[in-house]
Design an enzyme around this catalytic site. Structure first.
Site, mmCIF file in Angstrom:
data_model
loop_
_atom_site.group_PDB
_atom_site.id
_atom_site.type_symbol
_atom_site.label_atom_id
_atom_site.label_comp_id
_atom_site.label_asym_id
_atom_site.label_seq_id
_atom_site.Cartn_x
_atom_site.Cartn_y
_atom_site.Cartn_z
ATOM 1 N N ASP A 12 1.653 -29.258 91.862
ATOM 2 C CA ASP A 12 1.502 -29.299 90.715
ATOM 3 C C ASP A 12 0.072 -28.661 90.384
ATOM 4 O OD1 ASP A 12 1.403 -29.874 87.740
ATOM 5 O OD2 ASP A 12 0.503 -31.923 88.281
ATOM 6 N N SER A 13 -0.217 -28.350 89.005
ATOM 7 C CA SER A 13 -1.071 -27.659 88.781
ATOM 8 C C SER A 13 -2.544 -28.708 88.788
ATOM 9 C CB SER A 13 -1.409 -27.279 87.301
ATOM 10 O OG SER A 13 -0.912 -28.241 86.308
ATOM 11 N N CYS A 75 5.555 -29.605 88.192
ATOM 12 C CA CYS A 75 4.941 -28.973 86.916
ATOM 13 C C CYS A 75 5.922 -28.314 86.224
ATOM 14 C CB CYS A 75 3.536 -28.142 87.571
ATOM 15 S SG CYS A 75 2.780 -27.205 86.350
ATOM 16 N N CYS A 188 6.918 -33.054 80.621
ATOM 17 C CA CYS A 188 5.529 -32.990 81.352
ATOM 18 C C CYS A 188 5.389 -34.221 81.994
ATOM 19 C CB CYS A 188 4.704 -32.881 80.133
ATOM 20 S SG CYS A 188 2.584 -32.891 80.868
ATOM 21 N N HIS A 190 2.755 -35.618 82.767
ATOM 22 C CA HIS A 190 1.820 -36.650 82.409
ATOM 23 C C HIS A 190 2.602 -37.615 81.498
ATOM 24 C CE1 HIS A 190 -1.445 -34.020 83.700
ATOM 25 N NE2 HIS A 190 -2.399 -34.767 83.347
#
Lengths: 272, 272
Positions: A12-13, A75, A188, A190
């Site tokens: 992931d970023s 991601c 996403c 998050h």
């Protein structure tokens, strides 16, 4: 080391992909996992597609060098614009899963009125990848997308259940809900942390698709089909975490995503 | 090229430093300016001090190669944690200004009750640099700081006058205002765009220090003192803009900061 004993690679970023690791640890508790988060260069959602593809190739090469048996692009931004470069580098023997494909499959399975909402970062939404993947699976589904640039900062600030977050979510969801969607994809990694607020605003008639959970489900299916699941008895899996930077409040934020204490994290230089 | 004709170099982690360029263009309209924004790696405010110092050195070397006569660190995060590396690279002949020093001076000049509030990114606030610089100027000033992680994303979303922004600002400012500050330093180059909302919440008894404006004032004084101001008559100044990435909506966001149309922007690779 047998094929089945090799770890699953997740990248992931930043820390968002830890929601996918959390889902994997719950769905596949015997599997070893190597996580790589490019925390020095996060967030990717505001960078250009060319830059994102270059970074994705660097992360992929790092994990392939760890001898992973499967790669998971945790991601949405990379899954949207860098999928091909990852698959090409992985070659035919290392399956590549990504959160968008898993989310698209789950959305198509969940919707009853063929009207799906997708929320994500500006780059993910602008790429239109969710609509493309959903249409490839079922052509008559209408997709209504909304970029939600403020959700990642709100999650990282820890304002998971805060009046500001609620007001922001109401503003972002209003046009999507007005289209009558019965399924909402959290596009996403998050966003699973905002699920209570989002579900509350969307109402009980809207199913929420959490792509971290659906990605873990797909990983279990693919590994089982290829006889790649690790035998559990008598051995403890290894979970390793690499990042390119250890920023302020990293431990707190990372543990919020992982849902448990974070083992040792190793900082490595950004691979070139 | 005479010394006075050489450009002023301004650098930032992204587009925020364009508020400093805007203030320079208004205060010093005959000066040529080279701007370098590291848009590929923005934001710096969530990275570690070591990483920020390494990046600051790369940006400094790039601008020194453009033969600048002055360097302006238009990024509070770099000014907070990477000031020494920039000064060392610049050497004795290229003066280095930064937004924190300019803001600290203006705050000390503005306060009447010796009670100053400072708002900024988490990295800037955690570095405690504003308090250190203010105390170096005047030891009896009490400084009350508040990290405001959501302001940069709100500005970049364009929610400059939005109920979410107002609610967020009320939450962040509440503890600072409760301390009775009569001066509030906007310790991030994004924050001048929130000045109307912040001034409204702070009330008329609180003076707002906009460090973009105060940095331009200081640049004028330093250049004038060194006979380094460019003679205006008969020649048009050059304004050049370099970035390491051209992300989505870049033009819109950059023009909001610059307050005018943006001339051609050149994308260069991240310097190593």
């Amino acid at each position: 080391m047998t094929k089945a004993d090799r770890p699953i690679g997740v990248f992931d970023s930043g820390v968002g992909g830890l929601t996918v690791v959390r889902a994997l640890m719950e769905r596949l508790p015997f599997e070893s996992i190597v996580y790589f988060g490019d925390t020095a260069r996060v967030p990717y959602g505001i960078k250009s597609p060319d830059t994102i593809a270059r970074y994705a190739a660097q992360l992929t090469r790092f994990l392939l060098a760890q001898d992973v048996k499967m790669l998971i692009v945790a991601c949405n931004t990379m899954a949207a614009v860098a999928q091909e470069v990852v698959r090409t580098l992985a070659g035919p023997n290392v399956p590549v899963l990504d959160v968008i494909e898993a989310g698209a499959r789950a959305a198509v399975a969940a919707t009853r009125n063929a009207t799906v909402g997708v929320i994500g970062t500006p780059t993910t939404i602008n790429s239109n990848t969710y609509a493309l993947r959903i249409h490839a699976l079922r052509g008559d589904v209408r997709v209504h997308s909304q970029a939600c640039a403020l959700f990642v900062p709100l999650v990282e600030e820890g304002w998971l259940d805060h009046p500001v977050t609620r007001l922001t979510a109401e503003e972002y969801l209003k046009p999507v809900l007005a289209e009558g969607v019965d399924t909402l994809v959290l596009g996403c990694t998050h966003y699973p942390l905002l699920k209570p607020v989002l579900a509350d605003i969307a109402g009980p008639q809207v199913r929420i698709v959490d792509s971290a959970v659906t990605t873990a489900e797909q990983a279990a299916r693919v590994l089982d089909g290829a006889e790649g699941l690790r035998a559990g008895a008598g051995s403890v899996p290894r979970h390793r975490f690499y990042v390119t930077d250890v920023p302020l409040r990293f431990q707190t934020i990372a543990e919020r995503f992982l849902g448990r204490a974070l083992p040792e994290v190793v900082r490595v230089d950004v691979p070139e």
